[in-house]
Design an enzyme around this catalytic site. Structure first.
Site, PDB file in Angstrom:
ATOM      1  N   LYS A 110      11.146  71.735   8.185  1.00  0.00           N
ATOM      2  CA  LYS A 110      12.371  71.344   7.971  1.00  0.00           C
ATOM      3  C   LYS A 110      12.552  70.553   6.635  1.00  0.00           C
ATOM      4  O   LYS A 110      13.324  70.770   5.745  1.00  0.00           O
ATOM      5  CB  LYS A 110      13.227  70.706   8.916  1.00  0.00           C
ATOM      6  N   LYS A 192      11.016  82.911  14.473  1.00  0.00           N
ATOM      7  CA  LYS A 192      11.808  82.665  16.046  1.00  0.00           C
ATOM      8  C   LYS A 192      13.215  82.740  15.610  1.00  0.00           C
ATOM      9  O   LYS A 192      13.576  82.339  14.650  1.00  0.00           O
ATOM     10  CB  LYS A 192      11.453  81.238  16.656  1.00  0.00           C
ATOM     11  N   LYS A 195      19.474  79.103  15.729  1.00  0.00           N
ATOM     12  CA  LYS A 195      20.712  78.960  15.249  1.00  0.00           C
ATOM     13  C   LYS A 195      21.160  78.440  13.895  1.00  0.00           C
ATOM     14  O   LYS A 195      22.325  78.536  13.707  1.00  0.00           O
ATOM     15  CB  LYS A 195      21.596  78.147  16.524  1.00  0.00           C
TER      16      LYS A 195
HETATM   17  P1  TYM Z   1      17.301  73.141  20.366  1.00  0.00           P
HETATM   18  O1  TYM Z   1      18.630  72.580  20.327  1.00  0.00           O
HETATM   19  O2  TYM Z   1      16.732  73.591  18.964  1.00  0.00           O
HETATM   20  O3  TYM Z   1      16.993  74.046  21.431  1.00  0.00           O
HETATM   21  C1  TYM Z   1      17.395  73.925  22.615  1.00  0.00           C
HETATM   22  C2  TYM Z   1      16.429  74.661  23.461  1.00  0.00           C
HETATM   23  O4  TYM Z   1      16.268  75.966  23.362  1.00  0.00           O
HETATM   24  C3  TYM Z   1      14.887  76.630  22.922  1.00  0.00           C
HETATM   25  N1  TYM Z   1      14.951  77.439  22.014  1.00  0.00           N
HETATM   26  C4  TYM Z   1      14.096  78.675  22.085  1.00  0.00           C
HETATM   27  N2  TYM Z   1      13.639  79.230  23.145  1.00  0.00           N
HETATM   28  C5  TYM Z   1      12.952  80.503  23.045  1.00  0.00           C
HETATM   29  N3  TYM Z   1      13.064  81.151  21.875  1.00  0.00           N
HETATM   30  C6  TYM Z   1      13.754  80.759  20.959  1.00  0.00           C
HETATM   31  N4  TYM Z   1      13.921  81.255  19.647  1.00  0.00           N
HETATM   32  C7  TYM Z   1      14.414  79.315  21.005  1.00  0.00           C
HETATM   33  N5  TYM Z   1      15.171  78.638  19.985  1.00  0.00           N
HETATM   34  C8  TYM Z   1      15.281  77.425  20.687  1.00  0.00           C
HETATM   35  C9  TYM Z   1      14.373  75.094  22.455  1.00  0.00           C
HETATM   36  O5  TYM Z   1      13.002  75.199  22.850  1.00  0.00           O
HETATM   37  C10 TYM Z   1      14.980  73.918  23.551  1.00  0.00           C
HETATM   38  O6  TYM Z   1      14.361  74.014  24.773  1.00  0.00           O
HETATM   39  N6  TYM Z   1      14.350  68.929  19.963  1.00  0.00           N
HETATM   40  C11 TYM Z   1      15.290  69.858  20.851  1.00  0.00           C
HETATM   41  C12 TYM Z   1      16.311  69.014  21.900  1.00  0.00           C
HETATM   42  C13 TYM Z   1      16.006  67.815  22.260  1.00  0.00           C
HETATM   43  C14 TYM Z   1      15.205  67.870  23.633  1.00  0.00           C
HETATM   44  C15 TYM Z   1      14.973  66.274  24.072  1.00  0.00           C
HETATM   45  C16 TYM Z   1      14.531  68.704  24.262  1.00  0.00           C
HETATM   46  C17 TYM Z   1      16.263  66.554  22.019  1.00  0.00           C
HETATM   47  N7  TYM Z   1      15.608  65.634  23.105  1.00  0.00           N
HETATM   48  C18 TYM Z   1      14.403  65.943  25.140  1.00  0.00           C
HETATM   49  C19 TYM Z   1      13.800  68.308  25.443  1.00  0.00           C
HETATM   50  C20 TYM Z   1      13.924  67.152  25.991  1.00  0.00           C
HETATM   51  C21 TYM Z   1      15.610  70.950  20.024  1.00  0.00           C
HETATM   52  O7  TYM Z   1      16.008  70.664  18.888  1.00  0.00           O
HETATM   53  O8  TYM Z   1      16.249  71.778  20.907  1.00  0.00           O
END
Ligand code: TYM
Length: 326
Positions: A110, A192, A195
């Site tokens: 990023k 991947k 969003k």
């Molecule tokens: P975020 O908001 O980007 O995504 C939320 C969840 O979706 C999963 N994900 C995917 N899984 C499969 N294929 C994909 N292409 C794909 N894109 C996204 C992510 O792995 C995630 O599980 N850092 C985290 C948010 C967070 C978090 C936490 C997660 C903050 N605190 C504590 C777990 C525990 C994030 O940006 O997810």
């Protein structure tokens, strides 16, 4: 019963990867020990439009409820409603090493992609994430494959804190689905699905119109040899479609591959299955959209419940650190 915690950012629109890698599993595995957060503080690593920020937070809550999270079982809350997250986030920032934070793939990607301003928050992001998890004494963190490294860091900082100050935190583990943990962009299947990626044709949104879903799946990039076989290494586009159809029909990509000889029928069936899979979510979303006060109430009750757990853990950490009580 295992304590489960996982979170999602209210940025952009919820896409299929979020749904398959995370949300559907939160729904399937929910128990009264499930905690799920909408992490609005995490979304602030880049400047956001305040009006959109508020709207997207509420919309995400509606999508999570429409997906089947049941607030009488799962605790659903907004991160910034529970101030303990920011407090423990600072403490975790002081527990993680600068080198560890700089080595995070997401930070490297990023910060390389952003031109000009790069916030300090982008570096500290995983420290706040560690706080999210540790506050709830979580045993399991169901996430997509891209979050694996952040959970490893959480384990390391929890272990370090426990070693320095005495046993304070539960050391959690990531749980990653066998199918759907890494859904790829339909136009660039080596990236991947995301969003934030600038690839509208390669990204299926959970709230996409059925016609758009069909078009995106049918135009998905595959290869030209027209042999149906599950091989993510050499046939990433096709493997992605097989994964999608496997999740929609509750089977495995290999089993799905065995049923097709040609790409055309596979694409048509994948599109149809996905439209049917998302239809009930979209229908419930439309119902919930007309009742924002219900959703606000769920989030308010969720924050109370989350805080009652988080406050106890934070107090334990403060005591271990020797922070003077008032
Ligand atoms: P975020 O908001 O980007 O995504 C939320 C969840 O979706 C999963 N994900 C995917 N899984 C499969 N294929 C994909 N292409 C794909 N894109 C996204 C992510 O792995 C995630 O599980 N850092 C985290 C948010 C967070 C978090 C936490 C997660 C903050 N605190 C504590 C777990 C525990 C994030 O940006 O997810």
């Amino acid at each position: 019963m295992a304590r489960i915690l996982s979170c999602i950012q209210p940025t952009g629109d919820v896409q299929l990867g979020n749904y398959f890698g995370a949300i559907r599993r939160w729904v399937e595995d929910q128990t009264p020990e499930s905690f799920h957060g909408i992490v609005d503080l995490h979304a602030l690593t880049v400047p956001r439009d305040p009006v959109e920020m508020r709207a997207k937070t509420l919309e995400l809550a509606q999508i999570l409820l429409a997906s089947g999270l049941d607030p009488t079982s799962t605790t659903l809350f907004v991160q910034s409603h529970v101030h303990e997250h920011a407090e423990l986030g600072w403490i975790m920032g002081c527990t993680a090493a600068l080198g560890e934070l700089e080595r995070m793939t997401q930070f490297k990607d990023k910060s390389a992609r952003q031109s000009g301003f790069i916030s300090g928050g982008l570096l500290l992001y995983p420290a706040l994430m560690a706080a999210d998890i540790l506050l709830y004494d979580a045993d399991e963190v169901p996430v997509g494959d891209d979050q694996r490294q952040h959970i490893e860091l959480t384990r390391d900082v929890a272990g370090r804190f426990n070693a320095r100050y005495g046993d304070t935190f539960v050391v959690p583990k990531a749980t990653i689905a066998r199918a759907g943990a890494r859904i790829m962009d339909l136009q660039n299947p080596t990236n991947k699905m995301s969003k934030s990626a600038d690839s509208p044709q390669g990204t299926v949104l959970v709230l996409d119109d059925p016609k758009d879903i069909e078009r995106k799946i049918k135009r998905a990039v595959t290869d030209t040899d027209n042999e149906v076989r599950y091989d993510p290494e050499t046939k990433p586009g096709l493997a992605n479609l097989l994964q999608i159809l496997a999740v929609c029909t509750a089977t495995t990509p290999d089993a799905v591959a065995g049923r097709y000889q040609q790409y055309g029928p596979l694409k048509a069936d994948t599109a149809a299955a996905l439209v049917e899979y998302l239809r009930p979510v979209q229908r419930r979303f439309a119902e919930l959209e007309s009742d924002p006060s219900y959703v606000r109430k769920v989030l308010s009750d969720g924050a109370d419940k989350a805080q009652s757990v988080a406050a106890v853990t934070l107090a334990r950490a403060r005591k271990a650190l020797g922070l003077l009580e008032r």
